[in-house]
Write a protein that holds these residues in place. Structure first.
Motif, mmCIF file in Angstrom:
data_model
loop_
_atom_site.group_PDB
_atom_site.id
_atom_site.type_symbol
_atom_site.label_atom_id
_atom_site.label_comp_id
_atom_site.label_asym_id
_atom_site.label_seq_id
_atom_site.Cartn_x
_atom_site.Cartn_y
_atom_site.Cartn_z
ATOM 1 N N VAL A 137 66.904 27.608 48.063
ATOM 2 C CA VAL A 137 67.220 27.074 46.737
ATOM 3 C C VAL A 137 65.966 26.803 45.924
ATOM 4 O O VAL A 137 66.057 26.473 44.749
ATOM 5 N N ALA A 138 64.786 26.930 46.556
ATOM 6 C CA ALA A 138 63.527 26.704 45.841
ATOM 7 C C ALA A 138 62.820 28.049 45.662
ATOM 8 O O ALA A 138 62.237 28.585 46.600
ATOM 9 N N ARG A 139 62.891 28.584 44.471
ATOM 10 C CA ARG A 139 62.272 29.881 44.200
ATOM 11 C C ARG A 139 60.781 29.698 43.924
ATOM 12 O O ARG A 139 60.378 28.783 43.200
ATOM 13 N N ILE A 140 59.966 30.556 44.517
ATOM 14 C CA ILE A 140 58.525 30.520 44.289
ATOM 15 C C ILE A 140 58.231 31.274 42.986
ATOM 16 O O ILE A 140 58.322 32.503 42.927
ATOM 17 N N LEU A 141 57.911 30.524 41.937
ATOM 18 C CA LEU A 141 57.597 31.150 40.654
ATOM 19 C C LEU A 141 56.171 31.682 40.620
ATOM 20 O O LEU A 141 55.880 32.665 39.934
ATOM 21 N N TRP A 142 55.269 31.002 41.344
ATOM 22 C CA TRP A 142 53.856 31.385 41.350
ATOM 23 C C TRP A 142 53.229 30.873 42.633
ATOM 24 O O TRP A 142 53.603 29.820 43.142
ATOM 25 N N LYS A 143 52.285 31.640 43.189
ATOM 26 C CA LYS A 143 51.544 31.182 44.365
ATOM 27 C C LYS A 143 50.079 31.527 44.200
ATOM 28 O O LYS A 143 49.712 32.483 43.495
ATOM 29 N N ALA A 144 49.234 30.748 44.871
ATOM 30 C CA ALA A 144 47.790 30.880 44.676
ATOM 31 C C ALA A 144 47.191 32.076 45.400
ATOM 32 O O ALA A 144 46.152 32.592 44.987
ATOM 33 N N GLY A 145 47.809 32.532 46.487
ATOM 34 C CA GLY A 145 47.220 33.635 47.262
ATOM 35 C C GLY A 145 48.271 34.504 47.910
ATOM 36 O O GLY A 145 49.430 34.503 47.509
ATOM 37 N N GLY A 146 47.849 35.236 48.960
ATOM 38 C CA GLY A 146 48.754 36.169 49.612
ATOM 39 C C GLY A 146 49.525 35.548 50.757
ATOM 40 O O GLY A 146 50.753 35.620 50.809
ATOM 41 N N SER A 147 48.830 34.916 51.698
ATOM 42 C CA SER A 147 49.489 34.323 52.853
ATOM 43 C C SER A 147 48.774 33.044 53.251
ATOM 44 O O SER A 147 47.691 32.728 52.752
ATOM 45 N N GLY A 148 49.394 32.286 54.183
ATOM 46 C CA GLY A 148 48.826 31.013 54.611
ATOM 47 C C GLY A 148 49.258 29.870 53.715
ATOM 48 O O GLY A 148 50.011 30.043 52.750
ATOM 49 N N SER A 149 48.785 28.660 54.024
ATOM 50 C CA SER A 149 49.137 27.466 53.256
ATOM 51 C C SER A 149 48.449 27.478 51.906
ATOM 52 O O SER A 149 47.233 27.645 51.815
ATOM 53 N N GLN A 150 49.214 27.288 50.843
ATOM 54 C CA GLN A 150 48.654 27.364 49.495
ATOM 55 C C GLN A 150 49.557 26.657 48.494
ATOM 56 O O GLN A 150 50.734 26.415 48.749
ATOM 57 N N TRP A 151 48.969 26.331 47.349
ATOM 58 C CA TRP A 151 49.742 25.713 46.272
ATOM 59 C C TRP A 151 50.654 26.752 45.627
ATOM 60 O O TRP A 151 50.247 27.886 45.394
ATOM 61 N N CYS A 152 51.877 26.308 45.340
ATOM 62 C CA CYS A 152 52.853 27.153 44.651
ATOM 63 C C CYS A 152 53.533 26.330 43.561
ATOM 64 O O CYS A 152 53.479 25.098 43.564
ATOM 65 N N LEU A 153 54.168 27.023 42.644
ATOM 66 C CA LEU A 153 55.068 26.393 41.684
ATOM 67 C C LEU A 153 56.483 26.784 42.072
ATOM 68 O O LEU A 153 56.803 27.976 42.135
ATOM 69 N N LEU A 154 57.317 25.765 42.329
ATOM 70 C CA LEU A 154 58.673 26.006 42.800
ATOM 71 C C LEU A 154 59.697 25.627 41.744
ATOM 72 O O LEU A 154 59.546 24.612 41.066
ATOM 73 N N GLN A 155 60.741 26.444 41.651
ATOM 74 C CA GLN A 155 61.895 26.129 40.806
ATOM 75 C C GLN A 155 63.013 25.658 41.724
ATOM 76 O O GLN A 155 63.560 26.434 42.504
ATOM 77 N N LEU A 156 63.343 24.374 41.636
ATOM 78 C CA LEU A 156 64.359 23.788 42.506
ATOM 79 C C LEU A 156 65.725 23.822 41.845
ATOM 80 O O LEU A 156 65.871 23.519 40.673
ATOM 81 N N GLY A 157 66.741 24.194 42.643
ATOM 82 C CA GLY A 157 68.119 24.115 42.173
ATOM 83 C C GLY A 157 68.576 25.336 41.422
ATOM 84 O O GLY A 157 67.992 25.735 40.429
ATOM 85 N N GLY A 158 69.648 25.945 41.901
ATOM 86 C CA GLY A 158 70.237 27.093 41.210
ATOM 87 C C GLY A 158 69.383 28.331 41.237
ATOM 88 O O GLY A 158 69.628 29.274 40.507
ATOM 89 N N ALA A 159 68.347 28.353 42.097
ATOM 90 C CA ALA A 159 67.444 29.491 42.118
ATOM 91 C C ALA A 159 67.614 30.348 43.345
ATOM 92 O O ALA A 159 66.948 31.339 43.523
#
Length: 251
Positions: A154-176
């Protein structure tokens, strides 16, 4: 400001008059909230209150599963229907997979209550397991409320900082979500009901234009005032966390 006596000439500055108006509006709003007729739970803005039921502190932007409510109706019905709900937050486990969750907007110690997001856009750290993953889910068993990527959710990744591993992302919660877990937002048509008991609705999983597949449910709208009245035939957007299926297909 100083008080005046009866008969004194009063000259009110604009700033003073505006302060009186603000104070009167605030008092009116508080009185309405106490009566349950001006309830502002934060649900409409996608923000809810969550109590950290885990023994460890949870940091800002970590995930907690919404496993229960702090005050259910069988304990205090008046408080349940008249006050902003407080959800009980717990870590993700295998038994809780598929349950709704929230992203904390502030650090929470054990038993502390604070704000969390269930609908909207928020930053969060996610462990990207596959570069093709487009969604984020709580990591089962994580003692820190960590998130990991997944093919559905339900949390769509709108943007991520890199390719793989732990990183900051922008998530769209709900209805996604992709719909694999039935966690999307659906179009719902009101058939009757009330705020207190919930509204009987017909759910259109494929949109209001497609009536080939529908089922019944009860939609709970805690952000509405208790004296609100939604007419039959009204269309709403319902989410799984606020919708209880009552018949038809198993959704």
């Amino acid at each position: 400001m100083e008080k005046v006596r009866s008969g004194d000439k009063v000259v009110i500055k604009a700033a003073t008059w505006n302060a009186f108006i603000d104070a009167a509006n605030f008092a009116k709003e508080q009185r309405q909230n106490q009566l349950g007729k001006g309830l502002k739970s934060g649900v409409a803005a996608g923000i809810v209150l969550v109590k950290n039921a885990e023994s460890e502190q949870r940091d800002r932007f970590s995930a907690l599963v919404l496993s229960d409510v702090a005050v259910p109706p069988n304990v205090n019905e008046d408080e349940f229907v008249s006050c902003p709900p407080v959800f009980v937050g717990q870590k993700m486990t295998e038994e809780r997979e598929g349950k709704p969750y929230a992203i904390l907007l502030q650090p929470l110690a054990h038993d502390e209550i604070g704000r969390a997001m269930v609908l909207g856009i928020t930053p969060a750290k996610v462990t990207i397991q596959d570069t093709d993953d487009q969604y984020a889910v709580p990591t089962p068993g994580s003692s820190t409320g960590a998130l990991q990527s997944d093919a559905t959710g339900v949390a769509r990744i709108l943007w991520k900082a890199g390719g793989s591993g732990s990183q900051w992302c922008l998530l769209q919660l709900g209805g996604a979500g992709s719909g694999a877990g039935g966690e999307k937002a659906f179009m719902c048509k009101v058939n009757g009901g009330s705020v207190k008991e919930g509204y009987q609705v017909t759910v259109y999983p494929n949109g209001r234009e497609d009536s080939s597949v529908t089922y019944g449910g009860v939609l709970y709208l805690p952000d509405l005032a208790l004296d609100a009245d939604l007419p039959s035939g009204a269309w709403l957007i319902g989410h799984k966390c606020a919708l209880k299926a009552t018949g038809g297909e198993d959704k």
